[in-house]
Scaffold this motif. Structure first.
Motif, PDB file in Angstrom:
ATOM      1  N   MET A   1      16.746  -2.142   2.027  1.00 28.32           N
ATOM      2  CA  MET A   1      15.466  -2.061   1.907  1.00 28.32           C
ATOM      3  C   MET A   1      15.095  -2.879   3.377  1.00 28.32           C
ATOM      4  N   LEU A   2      15.254  -4.092   3.315  1.00 26.82           N
ATOM      5  CA  LEU A   2      15.151  -5.208   4.465  1.00 26.82           C
ATOM      6  C   LEU A   2      15.793  -4.641   5.768  1.00 26.82           C
ATOM      7  N   LEU A   3      16.869  -4.184   5.444  1.00 26.53           N
ATOM      8  CA  LEU A   3      17.664  -3.768   6.725  1.00 26.53           C
ATOM      9  C   LEU A   3      17.207  -2.657   7.539  1.00 26.53           C
ATOM     10  N   SER A   4      16.650  -1.514   6.622  1.00 35.09           N
ATOM     11  CA  SER A   4      16.249  -0.404   7.153  1.00 35.09           C
ATOM     12  C   SER A   4      14.874  -0.745   7.616  1.00 35.09           C
ATOM     13  N   ALA A   5      14.002  -1.763   7.204  1.00 37.32           N
ATOM     14  CA  ALA A   5      12.924  -1.943   7.678  1.00 37.32           C
ATOM     15  C   ALA A   5      12.917  -2.905   8.976  1.00 37.32           C
ATOM     16  N   LEU A   6      13.860  -3.496   9.074  1.00 30.40           N
ATOM     17  CA  LEU A   6      14.175  -4.285  10.232  1.00 30.40           C
ATOM     18  C   LEU A   6      14.559  -3.253  11.506  1.00 30.40           C
TER      19      LEU A   6
ATOM     20  N   PRO B   1       8.139  -4.276   4.332  1.00 28.68           N
ATOM     21  CA  PRO B   1       8.394  -4.661   2.879  1.00 28.68           C
ATOM     22  C   PRO B   1       7.454  -5.996   2.531  1.00 28.68           C
ATOM     23  N   PRO B   2       6.771  -5.844   1.394  1.00 25.55           N
ATOM     24  CA  PRO B   2       5.881  -7.048   1.173  1.00 25.55           C
ATOM     25  C   PRO B   2       6.649  -8.193   0.717  1.00 25.55           C
ATOM     26  N   LEU B   3       7.018  -9.070   1.556  1.00 21.00           N
ATOM     27  CA  LEU B   3       7.818 -10.389   1.179  1.00 21.00           C
ATOM     28  C   LEU B   3       6.871 -11.663   1.372  1.00 21.00           C
ATOM     29  N   GLY B   4       5.754 -11.415   1.767  1.00 19.88           N
ATOM     30  CA  GLY B   4       4.895 -12.710   1.835  1.00 19.88           C
ATOM     31  C   GLY B   4       4.700 -12.884   3.530  1.00 19.88           C
ATOM     32  N   MET B   5       3.765 -13.745   3.461  1.00 12.53           N
ATOM     33  CA  MET B   5       3.435 -13.936   4.928  1.00 12.53           C
ATOM     34  C   MET B   5       4.597 -14.749   5.862  1.00 12.53           C
ATOM     35  N   VAL B   6       5.020 -15.802   5.247  1.00  7.74           N
ATOM     36  CA  VAL B   6       5.922 -16.554   5.857  1.00  7.74           C
ATOM     37  C   VAL B   6       7.367 -15.775   6.032  1.00  7.74           C
ATOM     38  N   GLN B   7       7.842 -15.381   4.991  1.00 10.09           N
ATOM     39  CA  GLN B   7       9.143 -14.458   5.129  1.00 10.09           C
ATOM     40  C   GLN B   7       8.905 -13.208   6.019  1.00 10.09           C
ATOM     41  N   THR B   8       7.829 -12.593   5.998  1.00 12.54           N
ATOM     42  CA  THR B   8       7.627 -11.506   6.991  1.00 12.54           C
ATOM     43  C   THR B   8       7.439 -11.984   8.685  1.00 12.54           C
ATOM     44  N   LEU B   9       6.831 -13.242   8.727  1.00 15.11           N
ATOM     45  CA  LEU B   9       6.899 -13.590  10.166  1.00 15.11           C
ATOM     46  C   LEU B   9       8.393 -14.043  10.505  1.00 15.11           C
ATOM     47  N   ALA B  10       8.981 -14.707   9.586  1.00 16.18           N
ATOM     48  CA  ALA B  10      10.339 -15.080   9.753  1.00 16.18           C
ATOM     49  C   ALA B  10      11.193 -14.039  10.183  1.00 16.18           C
ATOM     50  N   TRP B  11      11.211 -12.757   9.744  1.00 15.39           N
ATOM     51  CA  TRP B  11      12.097 -11.821  10.147  1.00 15.39           C
ATOM     52  C   TRP B  11      11.412 -11.100  11.377  1.00 15.39           C
ATOM     53  N   LEU B  12       9.966 -10.994  11.385  1.00 10.99           N
ATOM     54  CA  LEU B  12       9.264 -10.227  12.715  1.00 10.99           C
ATOM     55  C   LEU B  12       9.281 -11.000  14.195  1.00 10.99           C
TER      56      LEU B  12
ATOM     57  N   THR C   1      -1.873 -11.945   8.836  1.00 14.04           N
ATOM     58  CA  THR C   1      -2.742 -12.915   8.096  1.00 14.04           C
ATOM     59  C   THR C   1      -3.860 -11.912   7.479  1.00 14.04           C
ATOM     60  N   VAL C   2      -4.472 -10.972   8.447  1.00  8.33           N
ATOM     61  CA  VAL C   2      -5.504 -10.139   8.212  1.00  8.33           C
ATOM     62  C   VAL C   2      -5.080  -8.609   7.794  1.00  8.33           C
ATOM     63  N   GLY C   3      -3.544  -8.311   7.975  1.00  8.73           N
ATOM     64  CA  GLY C   3      -3.261  -7.019   8.068  1.00  8.73           C
ATOM     65  C   GLY C   3      -3.817  -6.186   6.739  1.00  8.73           C
ATOM     66  N   ALA C   4      -3.682  -7.028   5.703  1.00 10.80           N
ATOM     67  CA  ALA C   4      -3.896  -6.275   4.404  1.00 10.80           C
ATOM     68  C   ALA C   4      -5.510  -5.957   4.539  1.00 10.80           C
ATOM     69  N   SER C   5      -6.325  -6.926   4.780  1.00  8.60           N
ATOM     70  CA  SER C   5      -7.609  -6.693   4.803  1.00  8.60           C
ATOM     71  C   SER C   5      -8.328  -5.678   5.907  1.00  8.60           C
ATOM     72  N   ALA C   6      -7.497  -5.624   6.834  1.00 10.41           N
ATOM     73  CA  ALA C   6      -7.906  -4.541   8.129  1.00 10.41           C
ATOM     74  C   ALA C   6      -8.289  -3.215   7.716  1.00 10.41           C
ATOM     75  N   SER C   7      -7.289  -2.912   6.841  1.00 13.98           N
ATOM     76  CA  SER C   7      -7.557  -1.155   6.166  1.00 13.98           C
ATOM     77  C   SER C   7      -9.091  -1.166   5.775  1.00 13.98           C
ATOM     78  N   ALA C   8      -9.358  -2.462   5.031  1.00 13.54           N
ATOM     79  CA  ALA C   8     -10.656  -2.307   4.428  1.00 13.54           C
ATOM     80  C   ALA C   8     -11.633  -2.509   5.308  1.00 13.54           C
ATOM     81  N   TRP C   9     -11.393  -2.867   6.666  1.00  7.91           N
ATOM     82  CA  TRP C   9     -12.443  -2.894   7.677  1.00  7.91           C
ATOM     83  C   TRP C   9     -12.437  -1.982   8.860  1.00  7.91           C
ATOM     84  N   PRO C  10     -12.567  -0.693   8.401  1.00  9.27           N
ATOM     85  CA  PRO C  10     -12.525   0.307   9.499  1.00  9.27           C
ATOM     86  C   PRO C  10     -13.241   0.300  10.706  1.00  9.27           C
TER      87      PRO C  10
END
Length: 194
Positions: free
Chosen positions: A1-6, A131-142, A59-68
């Protein structure tokens, strides 16, 4: 799953950074005027601004969808700015007055990433699809992807600009290139509003 996301994230970044947009046009024009060495500050500003924007989007990605309304404001403000830049280039006379409207240097292009709707869409889309890995892991990959892929793509645009440099000494041709770039920015602005 992580490899396909990358792989998916890399593909999206590659397409987004290779396709014509305001960042690429600024690098192209800067390299055409001063060579690749002159384009490096622009490339650095774009890449560092993109990485910072990625951090904000994570940081705000999840809440951005709540702020159209906020997303709409970013899109409209960015599209208006791109449209203004496009009109400035469209009405250029082949001199340096048009390039004064374009963001320049590390600081100018760093800040421009926060006005560039294409950058916001790219960062928010990648964060939302990752994938929902948490902020630190997401940033570490991206972050490595956001450093390497845009740098390579912008260097290609700088090489193209350097190749055009000898041709752009002709004021008539420079006017035509400015108009084409202006139309491309106006088209980008219109597409972002759709």
């Amino acid at each position: 799953m992580l490899l396909s996301a990358l792989i998916a994230a890399s593909g999206l970044l590659l397409v987004a950074t290779l396709s014509p947009g305001p960042n690429n046009l600024v690098v192209l024009r800067t390299a055409a005027q001063g060579g690749i060495a002159a384009a490096w500050p622009s490339i650095l500003g774009i890449v560092l601004g993109g990485v910072t924007l990625l951090g904000v989007a994570t940081t705000v990605g999840a809440s951005a969808s709540a702020w159209p309304l906020a997303r709409t404001f970013i899109a409209v403000a960015g599209a208006l700015y791109l449209g203004w830049l496009g009109l400035r280039l469209l009405h250029a006379r082949g001199d340096e007055h048009a390039s004064a409207a374009l963001p320049a240097g590390i600081t100018g292009l760093f800040c421009f990433q926060f006005l560039n709707p294409k950058s916001w869409v790219m960062a928010l889309s990648l964060v939302a699809a990752f994938p929902p890995l948490g902020m630190v892991q997401t940033l570490a990959w991206l972050i490595p992807l956001f450093l390497l892929i845009p740098t390579a793509s912008l260097l290609l645009w700088a090489l193209l600009g350097q190749q055009l440099a000898t041709h752009l000494r002709n004021p008539g041709l420079r006017r035509r290139v400015d108009r084409i770039m202006g139309l491309a920015l106006l088209a980008s602005a219109c597409l972002l509003l759709l």
